[in-house]
Design a protein around this motif. Structure first.
Motif, mmCIF file in Angstrom:
data_model
loop_
_atom_site.group_PDB
_atom_site.id
_atom_site.type_symbol
_atom_site.label_atom_id
_atom_site.label_comp_id
_atom_site.label_asym_id
_atom_site.label_seq_id
_atom_site.Cartn_x
_atom_site.Cartn_y
_atom_site.Cartn_z
ATOM 1 N N PRO A 68 -4.593 6.878 -40.958
ATOM 2 C CA PRO A 68 -5.313 6.014 -41.752
ATOM 3 C C PRO A 68 -6.683 6.066 -42.097
ATOM 4 C CG PRO A 68 -4.298 4.575 -40.057
ATOM 5 C CD PRO A 68 -4.002 5.979 -40.056
ATOM 6 N N LEU A 69 -7.291 6.041 -43.274
ATOM 7 C CA LEU A 69 -8.752 6.101 -43.408
ATOM 8 C C LEU A 69 -9.284 5.029 -44.030
ATOM 9 C CD1 LEU A 69 -11.238 7.914 -42.402
ATOM 10 C CD2 LEU A 69 -11.243 9.024 -44.851
ATOM 11 N N LEU A 70 -10.053 4.157 -43.849
ATOM 12 C CA LEU A 70 -10.275 2.951 -44.482
ATOM 13 C C LEU A 70 -11.608 3.200 -45.439
ATOM 14 C CD1 LEU A 70 -10.125 0.154 -41.871
ATOM 15 C CD2 LEU A 70 -8.442 0.966 -43.157
ATOM 16 N N ALA A 71 -12.313 4.333 -45.026
ATOM 17 C CA ALA A 71 -13.274 4.594 -46.107
ATOM 18 C C ALA A 71 -13.732 6.128 -46.028
ATOM 19 C CB ALA A 71 -14.638 3.691 -45.573
ATOM 20 N N ASP A 72 -13.946 6.676 -47.032
ATOM 21 C CA ASP A 72 -14.356 8.149 -47.128
ATOM 22 C C ASP A 72 -15.840 8.136 -47.071
ATOM 23 O OD1 ASP A 72 -14.684 10.864 -47.302
ATOM 24 O OD2 ASP A 72 -13.382 10.918 -49.261
ATOM 25 N N GLY A 100 -7.931 4.977 -49.883
ATOM 26 C CA GLY A 100 -8.057 4.834 -51.316
ATOM 27 C C GLY A 100 -6.935 4.221 -52.325
ATOM 28 N N ARG A 101 -6.108 3.550 -51.665
ATOM 29 C CA ARG A 101 -5.069 2.943 -52.012
ATOM 30 C C ARG A 101 -4.948 1.185 -51.538
ATOM 31 N NH1 ARG A 101 -5.917 6.217 -55.041
ATOM 32 N NH2 ARG A 101 -4.558 7.367 -56.052
ATOM 33 N N PRO A 102 -4.154 0.463 -52.171
ATOM 34 C CA PRO A 102 -4.208 -0.876 -51.478
ATOM 35 C C PRO A 102 -3.366 -0.921 -50.105
ATOM 36 C CG PRO A 102 -3.298 -0.919 -53.772
ATOM 37 C CD PRO A 102 -3.350 0.465 -53.556
ATOM 38 N N GLY A 103 -3.650 -1.591 -49.053
ATOM 39 C CA GLY A 103 -2.971 -1.707 -47.800
ATOM 40 C C GLY A 103 -3.537 -2.859 -47.102
ATOM 41 N N ALA A 104 -3.297 -2.854 -45.793
ATOM 42 C CA ALA A 104 -3.655 -4.040 -44.882
ATOM 43 C C ALA A 104 -3.657 -3.442 -43.573
ATOM 44 C CB ALA A 104 -2.596 -5.065 -45.023
ATOM 45 N N LEU A 105 -4.402 -4.109 -42.654
ATOM 46 C CA LEU A 105 -4.518 -3.936 -41.239
ATOM 47 C C LEU A 105 -3.619 -5.282 -40.716
ATOM 48 C CD1 LEU A 105 -8.402 -3.298 -40.556
ATOM 49 C CD2 LEU A 105 -6.320 -1.536 -40.883
ATOM 50 N N PHE A 106 -3.048 -4.936 -39.468
ATOM 51 C CA PHE A 106 -2.292 -6.166 -38.947
ATOM 52 C C PHE A 106 -2.881 -6.026 -37.515
ATOM 53 C CE2 PHE A 106 0.776 -4.893 -42.315
ATOM 54 C CZ PHE A 106 1.573 -5.944 -42.347
ATOM 55 N N ARG A 107 -3.540 -7.459 -37.293
ATOM 56 C CA ARG A 107 -4.220 -7.681 -36.173
ATOM 57 C C ARG A 107 -3.309 -8.705 -35.334
ATOM 58 N NH1 ARG A 107 -9.450 -5.357 -36.276
ATOM 59 N NH2 ARG A 107 -10.269 -4.948 -38.166
ATOM 60 N N ASP A 108 -3.615 -8.402 -33.954
ATOM 61 C CA ASP A 108 -3.016 -9.470 -32.928
ATOM 62 C C ASP A 108 -4.081 -10.643 -32.914
ATOM 63 O OD1 ASP A 108 -5.004 -8.657 -31.065
ATOM 64 O OD2 ASP A 108 -3.780 -8.099 -29.605
ATOM 65 N N ARG A 109 -3.838 -11.670 -32.302
ATOM 66 C CA ARG A 109 -4.688 -13.070 -32.100
ATOM 67 C C ARG A 109 -6.077 -12.546 -31.414
ATOM 68 N NH1 ARG A 109 -0.681 -13.620 -28.257
ATOM 69 N NH2 ARG A 109 0.442 -15.316 -29.747
ATOM 70 N N ASP A 110 -6.120 -11.466 -30.854
ATOM 71 C CA ASP A 110 -7.471 -10.986 -30.292
ATOM 72 C C ASP A 110 -8.194 -10.223 -31.115
ATOM 73 O OD1 ASP A 110 -7.308 -12.613 -28.031
ATOM 74 O OD2 ASP A 110 -5.921 -11.040 -27.096
ATOM 75 N N GLY A 111 -7.810 -9.873 -32.464
ATOM 76 C CA GLY A 111 -8.355 -9.039 -33.406
ATOM 77 C C GLY A 111 -8.220 -7.484 -33.202
ATOM 78 N N ARG A 112 -7.225 -7.212 -32.244
ATOM 79 C CA ARG A 112 -6.812 -5.723 -31.930
ATOM 80 C C ARG A 112 -5.803 -5.221 -33.043
ATOM 81 N NH1 ARG A 112 -5.543 -6.768 -25.833
ATOM 82 N NH2 ARG A 112 -4.153 -8.379 -27.030
ATOM 83 N N ILE A 113 -5.979 -3.807 -33.372
ATOM 84 C CA ILE A 113 -4.912 -3.268 -34.354
ATOM 85 C C ILE A 113 -3.524 -3.209 -33.995
ATOM 86 C CG2 ILE A 113 -4.773 -1.513 -36.051
ATOM 87 C CD1 ILE A 113 -7.331 -2.845 -36.384
#
Length: 311
Positions: A83-87, A245-258
């Protein structure tokens, strides 16, 4: 301008070409590093640094694709792009076209092309290179490159939807989708999903995931609604973001890790495809990566305790 300055000025474009060809951030960065070494060792300056470096990166990527085909065929489960968040290559006048070529759906279609077809399509259709430069890059005649371009374009046109939702519509629907997901609202989720919605995850055998793809609005809505409270018990939060470039989401744990990344395809006012990348090897470029197996064990313990109390 020094060679270093010329290379750094072109780096965003070179990365954009390499990523679209390879579908991998790490492999694209490796391709750029190799191109940099070749650029440093070149005995003379070319007439066009852009054409020269684009050709070098393209040849490197074609070689990588040829060697990677067997690895990807033997990959455990579905293979999705990193996954790429920004080109990094920003061209406001062509942002929509560039965004279309960056989507997970487009990158997966590119995977079906031969390495040469893929190279020609990316250089010509995405970045507008002329056929003389493309022919030099791939080592084929201009006539052969035109034929490659026609075949690649035909395949891509057949595989991608002709009329897709605009960005504003996609983002509005995605917002409703993730709200319903957080709440575990089966009915709301079902209303937002296409009847033939398809959901799958790429764990690469290195992270817990669904055993098989889930198909159909009813099944997907129920799986998502059951999954939301499970991740909530272990402190995982959903952070909506643009993914490829499309809607999506990051899932992070309680410590902010991916933990994972989810990307949505939206068509005709409904979510048509849900892809999750869970393989930790594909998430490291986004930051620290969580231990998904440990989170799963924690969620199972919480579920057993809750069942024991209520039983």
């Amino acid at each position: 301008m020094t060679r270093t300055e010329e290379f750094e000025e072109l780096r965003p474009l070179l990365f954009a070409v390499a990523y679209r060809m390879l579908g991998s951030v790490s492999e694209a960065e490796d391709a750029l590093q190799e191109a940099w070494l070749r650029w440093q060792a070149a005995p003379t300056r070319p007439n066009s640094t852009k054409a020269y470096l684009s050709a070098v990166v393209t040849r490197i990527c074609v070689d990588v694709l040829r060697s990677a085909r067997v690895r990807r065929e033997e990959y455990a489960g579905p293979w999705f792009p990193e996954p790429l968040l920004a080109d990094p290559y920003e061209d406001p006048e062509r942002s929509a076209e560039l965004s279309d070529s960056l989507s997970m759906a487009a990158l997966l279609l590119l995977e079906r092309l031969t390495p040469l077809e893929r190279a020609v399509f990316v250089l010509r259709e995405v970045f507008g290179f002329g056929f003389p430069d493309i022919a030099s890059a791939v080592g084929r005649s201009q006539a052969a490159c035109r034929q490659l371009a026609v075949r690649a374009r035909r395949h891509m046109d057949a595989g991608l939807p002709r009329f897709e939702a605009g960005r504003k519509e996609r983002e509005e629907l995605a917002g409703r989708f993730f709200d319903a997901f957080r709440e575990g609202d089966v009915d709301a989720l079902r209303e937002l999903l296409a009847a033939d919605v398809h959901m799958a995850g790429d764990g690469g055998g290195k992270a817990p995931q669904l055993a098989n793809a889930v198909v159909g609005a009813e099944h997907v809505a129920r799986v998502l609604a059951e999954f939301a409270p499970q991740i909530g018990t272990v402190g995982v939060v959903v952070e909506p973001r643009q993914v490829n470039g499309r809607p999506g989401a990051l899932f992070r744990d309680r410590d902010g890790r991916i933990v994972s990344v989810m990307a949505l395809d939206v068509l005709d006012g409904r979510v048509r495809t849900i892809r999750s990348v869970i393989n930790p090897d594909k998430l490291g470029h986004l930051g620290a990566v969580a231990d998904a197996w440990a989170l799963r064990r924690e969620a199972e313990r919480a579920r057993r305790l809750a069942t024991g109390r209520t039983g």
